[in-house]
Write a protein that holds these residues in place. Structure first.
Motif, short mmCIF file in Angstrom:
data_model
loop_
_atom_site.label_atom_id
_atom_site.label_comp_id
_atom_site.label_asym_id
_atom_site.label_seq_id
_atom_site.Cartn_x
_atom_site.Cartn_y
_atom_site.Cartn_z
N ILE A 54 0.77 -1.26 -0.04
CA ILE A 54 -0.14 -0.01 0.05
C ILE A 54 0.72 1.38 0.06
O ILE A 54 0.46 2.03 -0.54
N ARG A 55 1.89 1.29 0.81
CA ARG A 55 2.75 2.44 0.84
C ARG A 55 4.21 2.04 0.70
O ARG A 55 4.53 0.71 0.56
N TYR A 163 -4.42 7.44 -5.84
CA TYR A 163 -3.46 7.06 -4.98
C TYR A 163 -3.14 5.76 -4.56
O TYR A 163 -1.98 5.45 -4.15
N CYS A 164 -4.00 4.65 -4.90
CA CYS A 164 -4.32 3.51 -4.43
C CYS A 164 -3.86 2.17 -5.50
O CYS A 164 -4.37 2.40 -6.45
N PRO A 265 -13.48 5.50 6.05
CA PRO A 265 -12.42 6.80 5.92
C PRO A 265 -12.79 7.66 4.85
O PRO A 265 -13.71 7.42 3.91
N GLN A 267 -10.30 10.43 4.11
CA GLN A 267 -8.92 10.65 3.58
C GLN A 267 -8.64 12.17 3.51
O GLN A 267 -7.45 12.63 3.74
N ASP A 305 -9.69 6.74 8.00
CA ASP A 305 -8.47 6.95 7.29
C ASP A 305 -8.02 8.43 6.75
O ASP A 305 -8.79 8.83 6.15
N PHE A 306 -6.93 8.83 6.91
CA PHE A 306 -6.43 10.19 6.61
C PHE A 306 -5.18 9.93 5.69
O PHE A 306 -4.17 9.34 6.15
N ILE A 307 -5.12 10.81 4.61
CA ILE A 307 -3.85 11.04 3.90
C ILE A 307 -3.30 12.36 3.81
O ILE A 307 -3.97 13.33 3.58
N PHE A 336 -1.75 8.69 7.48
CA PHE A 336 -0.50 8.52 6.80
C PHE A 336 -0.04 9.42 5.71
O PHE A 336 -0.80 10.56 5.43
N LYS A 337 1.52 9.71 5.31
CA LYS A 337 1.85 10.31 4.56
C LYS A 337 1.73 9.89 3.21
O LYS A 337 1.79 8.65 2.97
N TYR A 338 1.34 10.86 2.33
CA TYR A 338 1.16 10.25 0.81
C TYR A 338 2.34 9.53 0.66
O TYR A 338 3.52 9.95 0.49
N SER A 339 2.29 8.54 -0.14
CA SER A 339 3.17 7.59 -0.91
C SER A 339 3.15 7.45 -2.23
O SER A 339 1.93 6.87 -2.55
N ARG A 341 2.71 5.71 -5.44
CA ARG A 341 2.99 4.10 -5.91
C ARG A 341 2.95 4.22 -7.36
O ARG A 341 2.16 4.78 -8.09
N1 5AD Z 1 -0.12 6.66 0.23
C1 5AD Z 1 -0.55 6.92 1.48
N2 5AD Z 1 -1.70 6.09 2.34
C2 5AD Z 1 -2.31 5.25 1.26
N3 5AD Z 1 -3.32 4.79 1.48
C3 5AD Z 1 -3.64 4.35 0.47
N4 5AD Z 1 -2.95 4.27 -0.54
C4 5AD Z 1 -1.92 5.35 0.11
C5 5AD Z 1 -0.73 6.01 -0.38
N5 5AD Z 1 -0.40 5.73 -1.72
C6 5AD Z 1 -4.04 4.68 2.72
C7 5AD Z 1 -5.62 5.20 2.71
C8 5AD Z 1 -6.39 3.88 2.79
C9 5AD Z 1 -5.40 3.08 3.68
C10 5AD Z 1 -5.67 1.75 3.96
O1 5AD Z 1 -4.02 3.38 3.32
O2 5AD Z 1 -5.78 6.24 3.70
O3 5AD Z 1 -7.43 4.20 3.15
#
Ligand code: 5AD
Ligand code: SF4
Length: 447
Positions: A54-55, A163-164, A265, A267, A305-307, A336-339, A341
């Protein structure tokens, strides 16, 4: 080609989400059925690393884990890489990590025993097929369960948040058939489960026909499980706001065994960011949805959940997320910090956020969530409720379990693992509560 002696022991190590925990249990059951036993120590003849993609950080973990498996004499167990890293970059894993003998995707692991046989002969085997025929029918029946058990009811995702990786690693949305789920739940309850958490990447997108052939949503599965006499509690996770339909909301007010907890979530609190994320809803839609859920179940504990640091996220947009957190009132949340992918649309979006800004935003957001969580826990003090005991605590006479609102509670009193103990909640901390078992039956409260 190296060949390996007949393996006798195995170890499955799962990373990431609860769905991976479930898959890990099912892989363990498959290996049990082959006559292997779980290794008690660190060393095992077969090691399955059930990975998360996921990250970036989660994804890189697999390589350090593999390195650690090399023994002092240079030998290594039969290593299988399973899960979402296997699906997304199986070939790369094979090339980068010669110790890996098997790569198996999340939709193909029912074929693990056959792969193991080939790997033992010296082949390196990769199977990342997403067969139309689901793995579930090919898996052995459930035999083991603790007081709390997971049951995957839905897999995959068609939402394509930008992002996913999930839509690429877990495939399209798929609902397991109703009868298969009820049968698995019965087995889990027979093996001792008192609580079942229904799992899916978009669990509330589950659709199927119930025992009378009626089209139902997840509330139909919940209602059927609620009829199992020895099952006390039902939960489900993770839900998407777009799939939160009226009958499921209503079930929160109607089915006692459905616990007052919702992981939903959002986000981000900014409509511009939500749009760039392709979430398919605005902040206001989410808040209205919460009103409807709370009308059905006023005491529901909300999780999310938050990004932070999504490409282009401005300070003002981040402030909108903080404002949403205050308005929504979370009992807990993950952030989470945006990652970026590889292969996802957001990875090539402009407006990369600097790491130090991401760090700073994450800290502010987590502080805000922590405040909400402590407030929610403090508000619970004085309540009487049943605690499902999961394990012993560190102190004599102390037990650890969960409240209906999914809070961890340290209980003082007489109990056994799997008991639902009436408890008065007496103290609140950031991440847990304390409570005392009460002899008399509790005031009307959820089981
Ligand atoms: N970067 C950061 N967080 C992410 N999530 C999913 N993809 C990413 C990403 N690329 C987080 C979202 C999701 C949780 C399972 O992981 O918040 O709800
Ligand atoms: Fe990923 Fe969005 Fe699907 Fe959740 S809903 S699994 S975040 S694409």
């Amino acid at each position: 080609m190296p060949s390996f002696p007949v393996p006798r022991t195995y170890r499955v190590k799962s990373f990431g989400c609860q769905m991976n925990v479930y898959d890990g249990e099912r892989m363990a059951e498959l290996l049990d059925a082959q006559g292997l036993s779980p290794a008690s120590g660190e060393d095992a003849d077969v090691v399955v690393l059930n990975t998360c993609h996921i990250r970036e950080k989660a994804s890189e973990k697999v390589y350090s884990e593999i390195g650690r498996l090399r023994r002092e004499d240079g030998s290594a167990p039969l290593i299988a890489v399973a899960g979402c890293v296997a699906q997304a970059e199986g070939e790369e894993v094979m090339a980068r990590a010669p110790l890996v003998r098997m790569v198996v995707g999340p939709q193909a692991y029912h074929r693990l025993p056959a792969m193991l046989e080939r790997a033992r002969g010296g082949e390196r085997v990769l199977d990342t097929d997403m067969p139309a025929q689901t793995k579930f029918a090919a898996l052995p029946e459930r035999r083991r369960a603790g007081p709390t058990a997971f049951l995957t009811v839905q897999e995959g995702c068609d939402k394509f948040c930008t992002y996913c990786v999930v839509p690429y690693t877990r495939g399209a949305e798929l609902s397991r058939p109703f009868a298969q789920l009820v049968a698995e739940a019965e087995r889990l309850v027979g093996a001792g489960a008192r609580e079942i958490t229904l799992l899916g990447q978009n669990v509330n997108a589950w659709r199927g026909e119930d025992e009378k052939g009626r089209e139902v949503g997840l509330e139909g599965v919940i209602a059927a499980l609620a009829r199992l006499p020895d099952l006390a509690r039902i939960r489900y996770t993770t839900s998407h706001p777009r799939d939160m339909r009226e009958p499921l909301i209503a079930a929160h007010g109607e089915i006692d065994k459905l616990m007052p907890f919702l992981h939903l979530p959002v986000q981000s609190g900014s409509d511009r960011v939500l749009k760039a994320m392709n979430r398919g809803h605005r902040a206001e839609d989410y808040m209205k949805l919460l009103d409807r859920v709370r009308a059905a179940r006023p005491d529901i504990a909300l999780s999310g959940d938050f990004i932070v640091g999504f490409p282009g996220e401005s300070e003002a947009e981040f402030a909108e997320t903080l404002a949403l957190i205050d308005a929504a009132g979370y009992a807990q949340a993950f952030s989470f910090k945006y990652s970026a992918r590889p292969g996802t649309p957001a990875a090539t979006m402009p407006g990369k956020i600097a790491p130090e800004i991401m760090d700073e935003r994450l800290q502010r957001l987590q502080a805000r969530i922590g405040q909400g969580q402590l407030a929610f826990n403090r508000h619970s003090v004085g309540r009487r409720c049943a605690i499902l005991i999961e394990r012993r605590g560190k102190l004599p006479g102390q037990w650890l379990g969960k409240s209906p609102w999914l809070q961890s509670v340290h209980v003082i009193g007489d109990a056994r693992i799997g008991d639902l103990v009436p408890v008065e909640l007496t103290g609140a901390f950031a991440n847990s509560l304390s409570g005392t078992a009460i002899a008399a039956s509790p005031a009307p409260a959820p089981a």
